[in-house]
Design an enzyme around this catalytic site. Structure first.
Site: not given
Ligand code: AMP
Ligand code: ZN
Length: 114
Positions: A4, A7, A46, A87, A95, A98, A100, A102
């Site tokens: 993950c 994580c 997680h 989302n 995407t 885990h 999150h 924004h």
């Molecule tokens: P979501 O599409 O809502 O799942 O958002 C996932 C977010 O994680 C996207 O805005 C990506 O740009 C961000 N993301 C993916 N990998 C990383 C990373 N290594 N560090 C910081 N943000 C990331």
């Molecule tokens: Zn996780």
């Protein structure tokens, strides 16, 4: 949880640009910002998505909103405004599996989202 991404960021095995950290919550800058300010806020433990929020784990979600309000004040966009987005699932555009949140600010955000 193994494999993950968030994580691993929470554990520190994948680097991130941290803007806030406590025992249960981590906030870091999004790697592909969609606004002048784009911060990701996660529980360190997680939780796969909003579908997995329960009476047992929901305290950390309240804490995440506290952290968002604190960061908005500290980073100077509380008065101008911002958006907190979660989302969930395929149609929600999630995407990373885990949960999150924004935290987006620094420009006039449009509604409805795409
Ligand atoms: P979501 O599409 O809502 O799942 O958002 C996932 C977010 O994680 C996207 O805005 C990506 O740009 C961000 N993301 C993916 N990998 C990383 C990373 N290594 N560090 C910081 N943000 C990331
Ligand atoms: Zn996780």
């Amino acid at each position: 949880m193994a494999d993950c991404l968030f994580c691993k960021i929470a554990e520190g095995t994948i680097p991130s640009t941290k803007v806030y950290e406590d025992e249960n919550v981590l906030a870091f800058r999004d790697i592909e910002p969609q606004a002048p300010e784009h911060i990701i806020i996660i529980p360190k433990n997680h939780i796969a998505s909003a579908n997995e929020i329960t009476a047992e784990n929901s305290a950390v979600i309240a804490k995440i909103y506290e952290v968002a309000a604190k960061l908005a004040k500290e980073l100077g966009f509380a008065d101008k405004g911002y958006r907190i987005v979660n989302n969930c699932g395929e149609d929600g555009g999630q995407t990373v599996g885990h949960i999150h949140f924004h935290l987006l600010a620094g420009r006039n955000l449009q509604w409805p989202p795409g």
